[in-house]
Design a protein around this motif. Sequence first.
Motif, PDB file in Angstrom:
ATOM      1  N   ARG A   1      -4.680  -0.004   1.474  1.00  0.00           N
ATOM      2  CA  ARG A   1      -4.200   1.108   0.645  1.00  0.00           C
ATOM      3  C   ARG A   1      -2.838   1.636   1.098  1.00  0.00           C
ATOM      4  O   ARG A   1      -2.126   2.250   0.308  1.00  0.00           O
ATOM      5  N   ASN A   2      -2.468   1.431   2.376  1.00  0.00           N
ATOM      6  CA  ASN A   2      -1.198   1.926   2.895  1.00  0.00           C
ATOM      7  C   ASN A   2      -0.119   0.838   2.942  1.00  0.00           C
ATOM      8  O   ASN A   2       0.910   1.028   3.555  1.00  0.00           O
ATOM      9  N   GLU A   3      -0.347  -0.283   2.266  1.00  0.00           N
ATOM     10  CA  GLU A   3       0.590  -1.407   2.321  1.00  0.00           C
ATOM     11  C   GLU A   3       1.201  -1.698   0.954  1.00  0.00           C
ATOM     12  O   GLU A   3       0.647  -1.351  -0.085  1.00  0.00           O
ATOM     13  N   PHE A   4       2.348  -2.384   0.996  1.00  0.00           N
ATOM     14  CA  PHE A   4       3.028  -2.804  -0.229  1.00  0.00           C
ATOM     15  C   PHE A   4       3.800  -4.081   0.067  1.00  0.00           C
ATOM     16  O   PHE A   4       4.076  -4.402   1.223  1.00  0.00           O
ATOM     17  N   ILE A   5       4.121  -4.831  -0.980  1.00  0.00           N
ATOM     18  CA  ILE A   5       4.943  -6.029  -0.834  1.00  0.00           C
ATOM     19  C   ILE A   5       6.400  -5.594  -0.979  1.00  0.00           C
ATOM     20  O   ILE A   5       6.821  -5.125  -2.050  1.00  0.00           O
ATOM     21  N   ALA A   6       7.142  -5.716   0.106  1.00  0.00           N
ATOM     22  CA  ALA A   6       8.498  -5.171   0.176  1.00  0.00           C
ATOM     23  C   ALA A   6       9.412  -5.728  -0.920  1.00  0.00           C
ATOM     24  O   ALA A   6      10.161  -4.965  -1.536  1.00  0.00           O
ATOM     25  N   SER A   7       9.337  -7.017  -1.201  1.00  0.00           N
ATOM     26  CA  SER A   7      10.244  -7.615  -2.186  1.00  0.00           C
ATOM     27  C   SER A   7       9.952  -7.161  -3.612  1.00  0.00           C
ATOM     28  O   SER A   7      10.774  -7.354  -4.507  1.00  0.00           O
ATOM     29  N   GLN A   8       8.804  -6.536  -3.833  1.00  0.00           N
ATOM     30  CA  GLN A   8       8.460  -6.069  -5.179  1.00  0.00           C
ATOM     31  C   GLN A   8       8.857  -4.615  -5.426  1.00  0.00           C
ATOM     32  O   GLN A   8       8.727  -4.115  -6.534  1.00  0.00           O
ATOM     33  N   LEU A   9       9.340  -3.932  -4.378  1.00  0.00           N
ATOM     34  CA  LEU A   9       9.824  -2.561  -4.527  1.00  0.00           C
ATOM     35  C   LEU A   9      11.350  -2.615  -4.490  1.00  0.00           C
ATOM     36  O   LEU A   9      11.964  -2.744  -3.435  1.00  0.00           O
ATOM     37  N   HIS A  10      11.954  -2.555  -5.649  1.00  0.00           N
ATOM     38  CA  HIS A  10      13.398  -2.735  -5.789  1.00  0.00           C
ATOM     39  C   HIS A  10      14.157  -1.431  -5.532  1.00  0.00           C
ATOM     40  O   HIS A  10      13.586  -0.350  -5.645  1.00  0.00           O
ATOM     41  N   PRO A  11      15.451  -1.529  -5.184  1.00  0.00           N
ATOM     42  CA  PRO A  11      16.250  -0.321  -4.969  1.00  0.00           C
ATOM     43  C   PRO A  11      16.135   0.645  -6.150  1.00  0.00           C
ATOM     44  O   PRO A  11      16.191   0.238  -7.312  1.00  0.00           O
ATOM     45  N   GLY A  12      15.908   1.919  -5.818  1.00  0.00           N
ATOM     46  CA  GLY A  12      15.762   2.949  -6.828  1.00  0.00           C
ATOM     47  C   GLY A  12      14.335   3.168  -7.305  1.00  0.00           C
ATOM     48  O   GLY A  12      14.079   4.081  -8.082  1.00  0.00           O
ATOM     49  N   GLN A  13      13.402   2.342  -6.831  1.00  0.00           N
ATOM     50  CA  GLN A  13      12.017   2.473  -7.262  1.00  0.00           C
ATOM     51  C   GLN A  13      11.190   3.297  -6.279  1.00  0.00           C
ATOM     52  O   GLN A  13      11.513   3.376  -5.088  1.00  0.00           O
TER      53      GLN A  13
END
Length: 122
Positions: free
Chosen positions: A19-31
């Motif tokens: 729940r505290n993780e995310f895929i870094a390449s899928q969170l683009h600048p400004g998101q």
Amino acid sequence: MDTTQAKNDGAPEIPRLQRNEFIASQLHPGQILLVHVGDERVAVYNADGAYYATQDRCSHTGWPLSDGGELIGNQVTCPLHGWCYDVTTGAVIRGGKSLNLKTYRIVVEGEIGRVLPSDSIA
């Protein structure tokens, strides 16, 4: 034929995120992305390629910043009344100066970003 097996053959394996993780390449600048650290809602920001995290709720009204907040550079603006915060420090830029946002530490290992509890060292 096992259709579950067929669907997975040849497809890249998708990591199972906590729940505290995310895929870094899928969170683009400004998101802005919502994750959870324990029972807390946390907004994760990609501010020009750097990742930051704060409490998700605007300290003014409690509106979730991940729901319509606007991130420009390192500043997020709440869509409800326009309060603005520096996501790198949680400091109020526009609004009640004593109502800063709680910040969290982020660690990125490979493709996985992890938001750590605010009292965590590592």
